[in-house]
Structures are given as structure tokens and as C-alpha cells.
Design an enzyme around this catalytic site. Structure first.
Site, short mmCIF file in Angstrom:
data_model
loop_
_atom_site.label_atom_id
_atom_site.label_comp_id
_atom_site.label_asym_id
_atom_site.label_seq_id
_atom_site.Cartn_x
_atom_site.Cartn_y
_atom_site.Cartn_z
N GLY A 187 43.21 -22.01 -11.42
CA GLY A 187 42.29 -22.46 -12.47
C GLY A 187 43.00 -22.52 -13.81
N LEU A 193 43.46 -21.90 -1.59
CA LEU A 193 43.90 -21.14 -2.77
C LEU A 193 44.10 -22.08 -3.94
CD1 LEU A 193 46.54 -18.70 -1.21
CD2 LEU A 193 44.16 -18.25 -1.76
N GLY A 194 43.26 -21.94 -4.95
CA GLY A 194 43.34 -22.84 -6.10
C GLY A 194 43.72 -22.09 -7.37
N MET A 202 41.13 -29.71 0.96
CA MET A 202 41.31 -28.90 -0.25
C MET A 202 42.03 -27.60 0.09
SD MET A 202 38.43 -26.92 -2.47
CE MET A 202 38.00 -28.13 -3.69
N PRO A 203 43.21 -27.35 -0.49
CA PRO A 203 43.85 -26.05 -0.25
C PRO A 203 42.90 -24.92 -0.69
CG PRO A 203 45.36 -27.56 -1.35
CD PRO A 203 44.01 -28.21 -1.37
N LYS A 228 36.33 -31.85 -14.50
CA LYS A 228 34.86 -31.76 -14.58
C LYS A 228 34.30 -32.53 -15.77
CE LYS A 228 35.37 -26.96 -13.06
NZ LYS A 228 36.50 -26.45 -13.86
N ARG A 230 52.34 -12.64 -11.38
CA ARG A 230 50.96 -12.66 -10.87
C ARG A 230 50.68 -13.91 -10.05
NH1 ARG A 230 46.93 -9.69 -15.16
NH2 ARG A 230 47.38 -7.61 -14.34
N HIS A 272 30.13 -30.41 -14.45
CA HIS A 272 30.51 -29.04 -14.81
C HIS A 272 29.33 -28.07 -14.76
CE1 HIS A 272 33.64 -26.65 -17.34
NE2 HIS A 272 32.85 -25.82 -16.70
N SER A 316 29.02 -27.97 -10.16
CA SER A 316 29.46 -26.63 -10.49
C SER A 316 28.32 -25.89 -11.18
CB SER A 316 30.70 -26.74 -11.38
OG SER A 316 31.03 -25.49 -11.91
N ASN A 375 49.21 -13.55 -6.40
CA ASN A 375 47.92 -14.14 -6.05
C ASN A 375 48.03 -15.23 -4.98
OD1 ASN A 375 47.12 -12.44 -8.07
ND2 ASN A 375 46.04 -13.96 -9.28
N ASP A 411 42.50 -26.69 -10.80
CA ASP A 411 41.14 -26.92 -11.29
C ASP A 411 41.17 -27.05 -12.81
OD1 ASP A 411 38.09 -26.71 -10.77
OD2 ASP A 411 38.47 -25.31 -12.43
N TYR A 457 37.79 -27.45 -21.14
CA TYR A 457 38.85 -26.46 -21.42
C TYR A 457 39.79 -26.93 -22.51
CZ TYR A 457 37.29 -24.66 -16.84
OH TYR A 457 36.55 -24.21 -15.78
#
Ligand SMILES: NC(=O)c1ccc[n+]([C@@H]2O[C@H](COP(=O)([O-])OP(=O)(O)OC[C@H]3O[C@@H](n4cnc5c(N)ncnc54)[C@H](OP(=O)(O)O)[C@@H]3O)[C@@H](O)[C@H]2O)c1
Length: 314
Positions: A27, A24-25, A21-22, A86, A269, A119, A169, A273, A52, A57
Site C-alpha cells: 500500500g 500480498l499487496g 491479483m497477487p 482509486k 520491513r 474509494h 472500497s 512482510n 495499491d 494519497y
């Protein structure tokens, strides 16, 4: 702490040989549909390879559209990105797990998932309404299913090769322990709120000892002010090391061995980031000594997401 000098390249191994898993994810908890597409494309272009998502969502379709177009435009293979989604609280009944998984996969335009998470550990009344409530506005929970029942249905998705890893989660250490002890396929990842004002050190230590990836959400405190972005220790370190407060917070998270999810919406951004490098040891220790404690999202106590506006099913 990790010694790697380029945090952009760090990948954390998942247990059972389930891949990497990298750290830096990106979302995708973004309310606006057009912005979901542009932010996902910006993240991919900036270098993010970990995405993610969540049924809850309500934008998996837009994320799928952005990933499909973005992978083609950037010449990136599906195997080179890591995608999580999720299972929502209304789908905890074992017979609802696989249909919910397949529906998410279709919306995301994918044929396998790298990671599928429950989730929250709270089962809600099953059905199409994602936020079932009684007339007084109280959440309608489902007491006819246990978390272990749901976990077993998640395990069979791995057995059938539909997803490479599964996890939880919005879980506490006391909630994680019984699943960890009973699970045939141990949780590979847990995703929880974490930042210097909520370091969750005990949970992180448990994960470290047991080969579970600790994945921090809201590493910037969800942008809420006052919050970690305005912590005077963080802003002073940022000035000293020539980085932004956001970069300091993200570096701290990776440096303590966790993966993270952040939600930059603009291209600028996203680039900021993703440009994360190690902090000097004294700065890292200073952040570890911050005493402020603040939980921003109450989802861990109720199953009702704190950062998602309530929307009725249409
Ligand atoms: N499992 C769960 O229950 C759960 C709960 C919450 C979140 N998540 C996941 O975790 C992801 C990340 O959570 P989050 O959105 O709270 O993360 P976050 O990165 O801590 O917060 C995002 C907020 O920070 C701001 N921001 C982003 N980059 C910034 C920068 N460089 N400088 C200053 N402000 C910046 C954004 O502002 P602008 O919008 O103005 O750019 C946005 O308001 C979500 O997208 C979702 O995938 C999971």
C-alpha cells in the site's frame, strides 16, 4: 483456508477473467514524497508485485516514478505487476469519472490499470478541494449522484479496455448488496479494514460465495498500539512459530482466503512482510477465536479517511 505452502506466490483470480491479483499487496499511503519513492522501490525489490494507490494519497506521481525506475532496474515487465488506484469522493459524478481515471493513469505513468476502485461510497461536493467542508467543519456531501450512477461510469472504463477490473472500497455488506445486485459488471474486489480485531467474517463469506476478492487493508492494525501487533495471542504464536507478530498477522489474512495490503517503509520491513508462510492449523484457529473487536478507521461511516492527514487544496 488455502493449502498453498508459499504465500508469496499466491494469486487470486478476479471474476470475468480479469486476471490474477497477487495476495500480498503493498500500500502506498505514505505522507512523505521521498519516502513514497524509496518504500515503493524497496517493496518491488523485496518481491511485492501488487501496488495499491489512490488519487487521495496525493503521491501517484511518486509511485509512478518509482515503478517506472524499479521495473527497468529489476527487469520486470508492466504485465508482471498489478496496479490499483482509486476514484476519490469528489469525482463521483459520472462525467468526472473518466477524467479522474485518466489523470491518475498519467500520474502513475501507466497506460492501463489492473483495478480501479471507488474509494468510498460517499460522494463529496465535486471540485478540486478533496476535503470540502462548511464553515463549521462539516463535510459537504453531494446528494445529486448515486453510487450506482458512479458504478455505471466505472463499468464503461472496463468496456473501453482502460482497466481490467473495478471494485469498491470502504463498503459494508449492506452497501455492497444493492450494487452487486444491479451491476452489469460485478465488483471484482472490495477493499476494507480487516485484521483479527475486525475480521469482517460475514463480508468475507459473502465475497467467497460470490467470487469477489476480499482485500484487507490495515492487516497490522496500521501499526497502532495497542492493536493486533500486540495482541497476546498473536505475540505468543509468533514466539512459538519463530516468526514476527507482523508475519503472523499477514499469514492469517492470506490463510483465510483474503488478499492484503501492508505498508512497510524500510527495506528490512519490506523483506519481513513479504516472507509469509502458512501458520499451523491450531495457531490459525486460535487467532480466529480472538474476541477483541476494534475498528481503527472510521472512513466506512463518513467517507473521511481516518489515516490521511487533512490537507487543503493548494
Ligand atoms: N481504502 C481505504 O480507505 C484505505 C485505508 C487505509 C489504508 N488503505 C490501503 O491499505 C494500505 C495498508 O494499510 P496500512 O498502512 O494501515 O497497513 P499496515 O501494514 O497495517 O500498517 C502500516 C503500519 O504498520 C507498521 N509496520 C509495517 N510493517 C511492520 C512490521 N513488520 N512490524 C511492525 N510494524 C510494521 C508501519 O510502521 P512503519 O511506518 O514504522 O514501518 C506502519 O505504521 C495503505 O497503504 C493503503 O494502500 C486503504
Amino acid at each position: 483456508m488455502t493449502a498453498a505452502s508459499d504465500f508469496r506466490a499466491i494469486k487470486l483470480p478476479l471474476c470475468h477473467g480479469a486476471g490474477l491479483m497477487p495476495a500480498l499487496g503493498f500500500g502506498t499511503l505514505i505522507a512523505d514524497r521521498a519516502e513514497t519513492v524509496s518504500a515503493t522501490r524497496n517493496a518491488l525489490a523485496a518481491g511485492f508485485r501488487h501496488f495499491d494507490c489512490a488519487e487521495r494519497y496525493r503521491n501517484e506521481g511518486e509511485v509512478g516514478e518509482a515503478l517506472q525506475a524499479g521495473l527497468a532496474a529489476e527487469g520486470i515487465a508492466r504485465e508482471d505487476i498489478f496496479v490499483t488506484t482509486k476514484l476519490w469522493n469528489t469525482n463521483h459524478r459520472p462525467e468526472r469519472v473518466e477524467p479522474a481515471f485518466e489523470a491518475s493513469l498519467n500520474r502513475l505513468r501507466l497506460n492501463y490499470l489492473d483495478l480501479y476502485l471507488i474509494h468510498t461510497p460517499f460522494a463529496f461536493q465535486p471540485g478540486e478541494e478533496q476535503d470540502p467542508r462548511d464553515q463549521e467543519g462539516n463535510v459537504l456531501y453531494d446528494h445529486g449522484v448515486t453510487l450506482l450512477d458512479t458504478w455505471k461510469a466505472m463499468e464503461s472504463l472496463v468496456d473501453h479496455g482502460r482497466c481490467r477490473a473495478i471494485g469498491l472500497s470502504d463498503i459494508t455488506l449492506s452497501g455492497l448488496l444493492p450494487i452487486f445486485e444491479s451491476a452489469r459488471i460485478k465488483p471484482a474486489v472490495i477493499q476494507v479494514e480487516s485484521h483479527p480485531h475486525l475480521p469482517e467474517t460475514q463480508l468475507l463469506e459473502f465475497c467467497r460465495k460470490n467470487g469477489i476478492v476480499f482485500l484487507a487493508f490495515a492487516p497490522l492494525g496500521h501499526g497502532i498500539r495497542p492493536g493486533p501487533l500486540e495482541d497476546p495471542i498473536v505475540t505468543a504464536i509468533a514466539e512459538r512459530v519463530g516468526k514476527t507478530p507482523a508475519q503472523v498477522l499477514l499469514a492469517w489474512a492470506v490463510q483465510r482466503g483474503s488478499a492484503l495490503l501492508t505498508t512497510p517503509r524500510s527495506a528490512a520491513r519490506a523483506a519481513e512482510n513479504f516472507d509469509i508462510c502458512p501458520l499451523p492449523e491450531d495457531a490459525f484457529d486460535e487467532i480466529n477465536r480472538i474476541k477483541t473487536r476494534q475498528r481503527l478507521n472510521d472512513v466506512v461511516n463518513t467517507g473521511s479517511p481516518g489515516f490521511i492527514p487533512r490537507v487543503r487544496a493548494t
